[in-house]
Structure formats: structure tokens, C-alpha cells
Design a protein around this motif. Sequence first.
Motif, PDB file in Angstrom:
ATOM      1  N   GLN A 306     -19.423  18.105  21.892  1.00 50.78           N
ATOM      2  CA  GLN A 306     -18.814  17.283  20.530  1.00 50.78           C
ATOM      3  C   GLN A 306     -19.546  17.409  19.285  1.00 50.78           C
ATOM      4  O   GLN A 306     -19.125  17.423  18.285  1.00 50.78           O
ATOM      5  N   GLU A 310     -18.688  18.805  15.520  1.00 54.71           N
ATOM      6  CA  GLU A 310     -18.661  17.728  14.531  1.00 54.71           C
ATOM      7  C   GLU A 310     -19.508  18.045  13.480  1.00 54.71           C
ATOM      8  O   GLU A 310     -19.379  17.402  12.361  1.00 54.71           O
ATOM      9  N   GLN A 317     -16.910  10.803   9.072  1.00 59.67           N
ATOM     10  CA  GLN A 317     -15.633  11.158   9.907  1.00 59.67           C
ATOM     11  C   GLN A 317     -16.298  11.493  11.344  1.00 59.67           C
ATOM     12  O   GLN A 317     -15.314  11.928  12.222  1.00 59.67           O
ATOM     13  N   SER A 319     -17.722  10.937  15.113  1.00 56.76           N
ATOM     14  CA  SER A 319     -17.675   9.983  16.115  1.00 56.76           C
ATOM     15  C   SER A 319     -19.143   9.460  16.657  1.00 56.76           C
ATOM     16  O   SER A 319     -19.857  10.224  16.543  1.00 56.76           O
ATOM     17  N   LYS A 325     -21.259   5.784  22.912  1.00 59.89           N
ATOM     18  CA  LYS A 325     -19.830   5.304  22.501  1.00 59.89           C
ATOM     19  C   LYS A 325     -19.596   4.703  23.938  1.00 59.89           C
ATOM     20  O   LYS A 325     -19.004   3.584  24.011  1.00 59.89           O
ATOM     21  N   ARG A 374      -5.874   2.808  14.821  1.00 56.58           N
ATOM     22  CA  ARG A 374      -7.235   3.038  14.550  1.00 56.58           C
ATOM     23  C   ARG A 374      -7.793   2.607  13.554  1.00 56.58           C
ATOM     24  O   ARG A 374      -9.162   2.226  13.678  1.00 56.58           O
ATOM     25  N   GLU A 378     -11.262   1.131  14.652  1.00 48.56           N
ATOM     26  CA  GLU A 378     -12.502   1.900  14.157  1.00 48.56           C
ATOM     27  C   GLU A 378     -13.157   1.128  12.945  1.00 48.56           C
ATOM     28  O   GLU A 378     -14.181   1.375  12.567  1.00 48.56           O
ATOM     29  N   PRO A 416     -11.163   3.241  20.475  1.00 47.24           N
ATOM     30  CA  PRO A 416     -11.494   4.168  19.149  1.00 47.24           C
ATOM     31  C   PRO A 416     -11.230   5.789  19.492  1.00 47.24           C
ATOM     32  O   PRO A 416     -11.404   6.052  20.665  1.00 47.24           O
ATOM     33  N   GLY A 417     -10.793   6.243  18.379  1.00 41.84           N
ATOM     34  CA  GLY A 417     -10.537   7.559  18.472  1.00 41.84           C
ATOM     35  C   GLY A 417      -9.256   8.187  19.239  1.00 41.84           C
ATOM     36  O   GLY A 417      -8.591   9.206  19.223  1.00 41.84           O
ATOM     37  N   PHE A 475     -10.935   9.956  25.973  1.00 37.00           N
ATOM     38  CA  PHE A 475     -11.973   9.176  25.578  1.00 37.00           C
ATOM     39  C   PHE A 475     -13.322   9.392  26.350  1.00 37.00           C
ATOM     40  O   PHE A 475     -14.473   9.495  25.627  1.00 37.00           O
ATOM     41  N   GLY A 480     -11.016  16.815  21.706  1.00 35.76           N
ATOM     42  CA  GLY A 480      -9.969  16.142  20.811  1.00 35.76           C
ATOM     43  C   GLY A 480      -8.607  16.427  21.169  1.00 35.76           C
ATOM     44  O   GLY A 480      -7.808  15.853  20.168  1.00 35.76           O
TER      45      GLY A 480
END
Length: 497
Positions: A306, A310, A317, A319, A325, A374, A378, A416-417, A475, A480
Amino acid sequence: MFHNKIPIFALQFKNFSKMGVLKRIKIKDVLDSGAVGSEVLIKGWVRFFRNNRFIVINDGSSINNIQAVADESVINAELIKKITVGASVAVTGKLVESQGSGQSVEIIASHVEVIGVADPEKYPLQPKKHSLEFLREIAHLRFRTNIFGAVTRVRHAMIFAVHEFFTKKGFVNIHTPIVTGSDCEGAGEMFRVSTLDAKNPPLKEDGSIDYSKDFFGRETNLTVSGQLEGELAALAMSDIYTFGPTFRAENSNTARHLAEFWMIEPEMAFYELTDNMDLAEEFLKYLLNYALENCIEDLQFLSKRQQEEEKNKPQDQRSMELIEKIKFVIDNDFARITYTEAIEILANSKPAKKNQFQYPIKGFGTDLQSEHERFLVEKHFKRPVILTDYPKEIKAFYMKQNQDGKTVRAMDILFPGIGEIVGGSQREESLEKLENRMKELNLPVDEMWWYMDTRRFGSVPHSGFGLGFERLMLFISGMGNIRDVIPFPRTPKNAEF
Ligand code: 4AD
Ligand code: MG
């Protein structure tokens, strides 16, 4: 995989030494054992083959591969040609401490056999980075990738943890039907199940299709939820749960929707909404904790994946790191607010004032979109949120009606997400109120006699919820797209494999 790891392994070693015949051992067990000096037999698929000497093998039992070192005396030129990426092999040899870095042990091969060749000209998976989109096109082979192997193992661990959680709590697992004659759940468009000749169906006098001639003598569909049947069981067994496939023919081609997905639906007699929220929060935290305790190597791999992905995103933006998390959700109480409070927060939010929501907040009655959910999770609360007491117009008929005449005892859990991960409610236990609401919505009260009977005979307050299993997997894995957390995704225009 999770239980009695060491005894099972010890048993395998004992077995083969006793009988003098080597038994195949899974690579995970070999790596965990560190039984340097033992003779082992492993079987799996070639991931890399370097310098005509080093064979790197994976058998799906672990994210980690094992390396076998084979000299010319063990693999001749003929065999070397066949040891290619994707070929299946059996390797016998002695487990030794590894010379190279990156692995603790390796096998000095005394015998190598190629079980099935994989033509390197044609094998689609090469040892390089493939896009997730490409892997979806070869779903039959993507189990052989690190990413999909990790997701698949974590998925299994979560299935096990679901059953463990409810079993420990004295819940009974119920298989609810997949083919259903009731279509009033209201959870989504349904897929029809029929054996009638599509080109030439029997017709009634008015020209409509005569389903009395169909297989079940009535119109039937694939279920959108096991809840209604689950309620019947709960009002006798007290605490039950279903865990089954559900089907929705919505044409929503998003990264969070499947046409066929798995849902866990507990249903509890004598539970009110707060009990329901408490159980759902405890359940989610249990699953996350289980993943941390049992799948850490896979999670570490998924976390790295991930973060790689990212790198190209702007800082704000990106995560939170995956394991951080997961821990964050475990360690913090979920925020609990009513729908009405949420609307107020959203109406006064920056994006609302700057007109940045694609769907504007139009006060009480607005159906919340994922952008709103969100924002709450978030940006505003920065942790999971349980929203309760939604307007009755945007929720299902069976939800318990509040005194205010406007809202129902619904609860959605937002992550979240992800946005909505759980949807549930306290159920309306009053026969009269339930009947009135169904009539308002033109639902077939008579056809639902079996459901109404639970309110007619010994009705009690009860509650339940549904956890979308693939949303949970999104999650936990940090993936994604929901198509990458289920082996064979079913989405509009897509049912190959
Ligand atoms: O909110 P939903 O529609 O609730 C029900 O079906 C109730 N009968 C549950 C209950 O009270 N027993 O769906 C529950 C959850 C959602 O919160 C979401 O996580 C997931 O199921 N879900 C989907 N997941 C993947 N693809 C879809 N198309 C989904 N629709 C819902
Ligand atoms: Mg919902």
C-alpha cells in the motif's frame, strides 16, 4: 494454520522419520520449525530460478518462499530447461542455515523433480510487478501472486475469527436460504431464479409471465440478505448469526460494490439498539485483533504494498500505515451520534460551505453518500463512527420506529477509507406498527405471514446487523478495490472464471 502449529509440525517430522519415507511438509512449517539438519520434502511452484542453481519456491502456506540450492549433480541440463517460473516442483534435501541474506534457512537439494511444466513463452505471470487490473484478467492464476496469496490467507483467518467470536459468545450459526420467495427486504435489486424457457415463457391471460408454472411455483430470486429468516431463528434460539453469500443486481460499478458478496448477520433477541452497537464494535475489534495476532507477516507485506502504491499520491491523501490504522481502530471508542447530529455537522462543514460535496446536504432526509460518510470519519471525528436514528423514509420497513414518528432505530457503522461497513437496527417488535408501516410502503403483508407470526406469538425486542465481509477485507488488507479481496468477483458485465 492457526491451531497447535507446533504439535502438528512435530508430528509430521516424527511421522516421516519413523517410517523412513519422507512426507511433504508445507513451507510455512519448514520455516517456522528452524529444524536445521533435517531432511525435508517440499512441493510448490517456482517463483524464481537464478543462475541455474537457486530455485525459489512458494506453496501458498506463507508469504515467505523457500530457496533450494541445487548443484549440477542434482539438476542436469535437461531438468534445468523445465525449471521455469510457474512450474510445479518437488524438492528433497537437507535444511541448512542460509548463507545469503533475506532468509533464515534454505534447502540443499538432493533431488529435484518437475511435476508440471509451465511454458515460459506462455505463462502470464512473470517475476515482475503486474497491475491489479491485469491480475483481475487472469483471476485463475492470481492466487500465485504475493498480493493475492496474502489477501486469501487473511480472508481465511477472518472467516475463522467470525465463527470463533460468535461461538465463544454462544451464538448459533444458521444457514438461511439462497433462493428466496420474498422480495421485500428492500436492500437492492434482485436476480431472478427461474427454469422457465426465457424465449417462450408460459403466459397468464393478461400477458404477464405465469410463475405458477415455474420450478418453485412462484417467482423466486437470489437473496439480498439472510436477515428476515435470521429473525425467525433468533426468536427461538436467542442469539444467531448467518454468514452467507448475498446478491444485489444494482448497476453500481464502484470500488466498494459487488453483485455477489458475503455478509455476516447476527440477530439477537432481547437486544436494544445500544446492545447492538456494543456487540458490533466488540466484534469488529475482535476481528482486527485476530488479524494482528495471526496474520502479521501478510499484513506487513500488504502494508508495504500500500505504501508503494501511495508514493505517488499527495501527502494529505495518503492513508495511515496499515498496521497503525488497524491498531488505531482497536484502541479508540467509535464515535456515536444520531443522523440528525451528523446532518448538522455536515451542513456546517467546510466542504458544504464551499460547495465541494458532489451531493449537497439538503437537511433532514438527505441520504448520506460515501463522500459525507468519509468526511465524518476521516476529517471530523478521525475514527469510526456509528450513526443512529435515521429518517424512516430512507431505511427498511422492519426498523423500530421512534416516538418522534420521523426516525427509526437504525445504526450504520462508518469506517475510514470505506464508508459504510455495517448496517443494522433494532427491529420493530409491535405487530400493529409493523403492519402499518408495511401498508404505507405497499408491501405484501399477507405474503409475509411467516414473518409477521414472530410478532404475533411471543414477540420480543430484538436487534441485528450486517457486516459486509469484503468491506471488512478492504479495510484490513489496505486494498483499494473490492474486486481484489474476493477470489472471483461478480460485477456488472463480469462473471468469467
Ligand atoms: O446495509 P445493508 O443493505 O443491510 C442489510 O442487508 C441488513 N439486512 C443487515 C441486517 O441488519 N441484518 O448491508 C449490510 C452491509 C453494508 O453495510 C455493507 O458493508 C455490505 O453489507 N454491502 C455490500 N458489500 C459489497 N457490495 C455490495 N453491493 C454491498 N451492499 C451492502
Ligand atoms: Mg446499508
